[in-house]
Design a protein around this motif. Structure first.
Motif, short mmCIF file in Angstrom:
data_model
loop_
_atom_site.label_atom_id
_atom_site.label_comp_id
_atom_site.label_asym_id
_atom_site.label_seq_id
_atom_site.Cartn_x
_atom_site.Cartn_y
_atom_site.Cartn_z
N PRO A 1 -85.18 37.01 -8.66
CA PRO A 1 -86.05 37.08 -10.18
C PRO A 1 -87.05 35.89 -9.93
N LEU A 2 -87.19 34.96 -9.09
CA LEU A 2 -87.93 33.96 -8.90
C LEU A 2 -89.04 34.32 -7.77
N SER A 3 -88.59 34.50 -6.62
CA SER A 3 -89.30 34.68 -5.57
C SER A 3 -90.53 35.46 -5.51
N GLY A 4 -90.69 36.42 -6.50
CA GLY A 4 -91.74 37.46 -6.66
C GLY A 4 -92.77 36.57 -7.39
N VAL A 5 -92.58 35.38 -7.80
CA VAL A 5 -93.62 34.87 -8.96
C VAL A 5 -94.79 34.41 -7.99
N SER A 6 -94.70 33.63 -7.16
CA SER A 6 -95.74 32.80 -6.44
C SER A 6 -96.87 33.86 -5.96
N PRO A 7 -96.52 34.96 -5.29
CA PRO A 7 -97.67 35.79 -4.92
C PRO A 7 -98.51 36.25 -5.93
N LEU A 8 -98.08 36.23 -7.31
CA LEU A 8 -98.53 36.72 -8.42
C LEU A 8 -99.05 35.52 -9.02
N VAL A 9 -99.21 34.51 -8.66
CA VAL A 9 -99.66 33.23 -9.22
C VAL A 9 -101.31 33.25 -9.59
N PRO A 10 -102.10 33.78 -8.70
CA PRO A 10 -103.49 33.84 -9.15
C PRO A 10 -103.70 34.78 -10.24
N ARG A 11 -103.01 35.91 -10.21
CA ARG A 11 -103.25 36.99 -11.26
C ARG A 11 -102.67 36.42 -12.65
N ILE A 12 -101.68 35.72 -12.57
CA ILE A 12 -101.13 35.12 -13.85
C ILE A 12 -102.02 34.14 -14.23
N GLY A 13 -102.34 33.36 -13.48
CA GLY A 13 -103.43 32.17 -13.96
C GLY A 13 -104.82 32.72 -14.64
N GLY B 1 -97.65 25.74 -11.64
CA GLY B 1 -96.45 25.25 -10.95
C GLY B 1 -95.18 24.96 -11.90
N LEU B 2 -95.34 25.11 -13.18
CA LEU B 2 -94.01 24.99 -14.17
C LEU B 2 -93.26 26.32 -13.96
N LEU B 3 -94.22 27.38 -13.55
CA LEU B 3 -93.22 28.42 -13.41
C LEU B 3 -92.10 28.42 -12.38
N THR B 4 -92.41 27.65 -11.34
CA THR B 4 -91.27 27.13 -10.43
C THR B 4 -90.62 26.04 -10.72
N SER C 1 -84.37 21.61 -1.02
CA SER C 1 -84.82 22.35 -2.34
C SER C 1 -86.35 21.98 -2.42
N THR C 2 -86.60 20.87 -2.48
CA THR C 2 -88.01 20.20 -2.83
C THR C 2 -88.83 20.93 -1.75
N THR C 3 -88.60 20.55 -0.45
CA THR C 3 -89.75 21.45 0.46
C THR C 3 -89.73 22.98 0.45
N PHE C 4 -88.69 23.55 0.01
CA PHE C 4 -88.54 24.90 -0.04
C PHE C 4 -89.43 25.55 -1.31
N TYR C 5 -89.15 24.87 -2.30
CA TYR C 5 -89.90 25.41 -3.58
C TYR C 5 -91.26 25.02 -3.56
N MET C 6 -91.59 23.61 -2.81
CA MET C 6 -93.10 23.57 -2.66
C MET C 6 -93.83 24.55 -1.89
N ALA D 1 -89.97 18.23 -9.52
CA ALA D 1 -91.26 17.70 -9.63
C ALA D 1 -91.96 18.43 -8.40
N GLY D 2 -91.38 19.01 -7.35
CA GLY D 2 -92.13 19.44 -6.37
C GLY D 2 -93.32 20.17 -6.59
N PRO D 3 -92.97 21.55 -7.06
CA PRO D 3 -94.23 22.38 -7.11
C PRO D 3 -95.25 21.99 -8.05
#
Length: 410
Positions: A41-53, A64-67, A244-249, A370-372
């Motif tokens: 449920p979380l990993s499909g968000v970042s490729p869509l970030v430009p469209r969401i924004g 970044g708050l979405l992550t 976790s920090t490096t992964f989510y960044m 704090a990472g993303p």
């Protein structure tokens, strides 16, 4: 940290010895279905970030708050998971958290900025329970194969998360570039897992599935206090936090970094799929490696070293982008398995595993939260190379922390 920091006896929630509950609990399929829901449920968000924004007019830090919000929910809720499962039973706890996860996915896909963020918080809070309780359940019922089975469930979790990343943009395109239905694509998987878990709970009842009853008693408080004084427990928690920090960044901003290198949205999503897919193989390899040794310092340290190599390559030779994506993916796939396995390997019995996992994930995801957002701000102000430099520096520290975190406790 000594082999048993709580003094608890090595019995399961139903009184049987650890590692003997596999037949009772009905196999790994329900557990693996739950694992499949912990990142998808979380990993499909970042490729869509430009469209969401673009549609909602959100800045990079706001996106970044979405992550970040799921990570804050992980940090807040993780310590409560063992206590709740002790009061409700494992079966009921999993049923409630999967139901809440389904509600969160639906809410996140509803119109409005408020529903987007509220649903994201619910998703994070729900997943926090599975993050803590799946390792405790494996420790209880399959302790002899803790490392290997952690690799298996991590492979399922990571593999399907990679698929979600890879199909997010094509699915959105097929739906007329609408991102809300694409974010809801994980819902059928959660519904299937919920149905299977309800059937399992009804068939077996609640008692055999109880992991812990940490009810705030004097003994429970003393065990927590002892754990919080353990330097090795803190090392396990910091290792969890750094990986976790490096992964989510990278999960949040790697597609954006790639687009700055001229990669298309679909190409960046495909690379994110590769980033997570190669981690499946790496996780299985490192889990087998850890299963064959009692000293886990070397496999833990290698995960950080590989990340340093990958981000250094991205900075120095971006034309070899595919190679560095593979190397960073291998690093993350193995690091998450090490981080998830360490609480069970450094503890005795499911009760202590749940406590140590709760502590590690609470501190770890608080660090990661704090990472993303910081990466989004840093990328806008100083350029995306600065984000990669920070990731590399954190990976260096991770390789050092791996030494006390992975040291043989016996």
């Amino acid at each position: 940290m000594p082999a048993d920091t709580t003094g608890e006896s090595r019995t399961t929630g139903d009184g049987s010895a650890p590692g003997q509950g596999g037949a009772v609990t009905g196999g790994l399929v329900p557990v693996l279905l739950v694992a499949a829901c912990l990142r998808t449920p979380l990993s499909g968000v970042s490729p869509l970030v430009p469209r969401i924004g673009a549609q909602l007019g959100l800045s990079a830090p706001a996106l970044g708050l979405l992550t970040t919000l799921p990570l804050l929910a992980f940090a807040t809720v993780s310590p409560l998971a063992g206590w709740v499962s002790g009061r409700w039973g494992m079966g009921r706890t999993f049923t409630v958290f999967l139901s809440t996860l389904a509600v969160g996915i639906l809410l996140r896909s509803a119109p409005g900025v408020g529903s987007l963020y509220t649903g994201t918080v619910l998703i994070g809070a729900s997943i926090a329970f599975g993050n803590v309780l799946v390792p405790a359940l494996i420790k209880r019922d399959y302790s002899a194969s803790m490392s290997w089975l952690t690799g298996v469930y991590s492979a399922v979790m990571t593999g399907l998360a990679g698929v979600a990343s890879g199909i997010a943009v094509p699915l959105s395109d097929a739906l007329g570039q609408r991102w809300r239905p694409a974010l809801a694509a994980a819902l059928p998987l959660v519904v299937v897992a919920l149905a299977v878990w309800i059937g399992r709970s009804r068939r077996l009842g609640e008692t055999p599935l109880t992991v812990t009853r940490d009810d705030g008693s004097r003994g429970g408080r003393a065990a927590w206090a002892h754990l919080l004084r353990s330097p090795d427990a803190w090392a396990v928690a910091v290792f969890m936090g750094l990986q976790s920090t490096t992964f989510y960044m990278l999960l949040a901003w790697l597609p954006t970094i790639e687009r700055n290198l001229g990669v298309s949205d679909a190409g960046a999503g495909a690379h994110l799929l590769v980033f997570q897919a190669v981690g499946v193989l790496a996780g299985l390899v490192v889990s087998r490696w850890m299963q064959q040794t009692t000293d886990h310092r070397v496999p833990a340290a290698v995960t950080g070293i590989a990340m340093v190599i990958g981000v250094a390559g991205l900075l120095a030779r971006p034309q070899l982008l595919g190679l560095w994506i593979v190397i960073t993916g291998l690093s993350q796939g193995s690091a998450i398995v090490v981080a998830l396995a360490l609480p069970g390997l450094r503890s005795q019995g499911p009760r202590q595993t749940a406590r140590l996992a709760g502590m590690a994930q609470s501190l770890g995801y608080l660090m990661a939260a704090a990472g993303p957002t910081v990466a989004g701000w840093l990328g806008q102000s100083d350029g995306w190379d600065a984000v990669l430099i920070v990731v590399g520096a954190l990976a260096c520290v991770q390789a050092v922390v791996a030494l006390p975190a992975g040291r043989h406790a016996g």
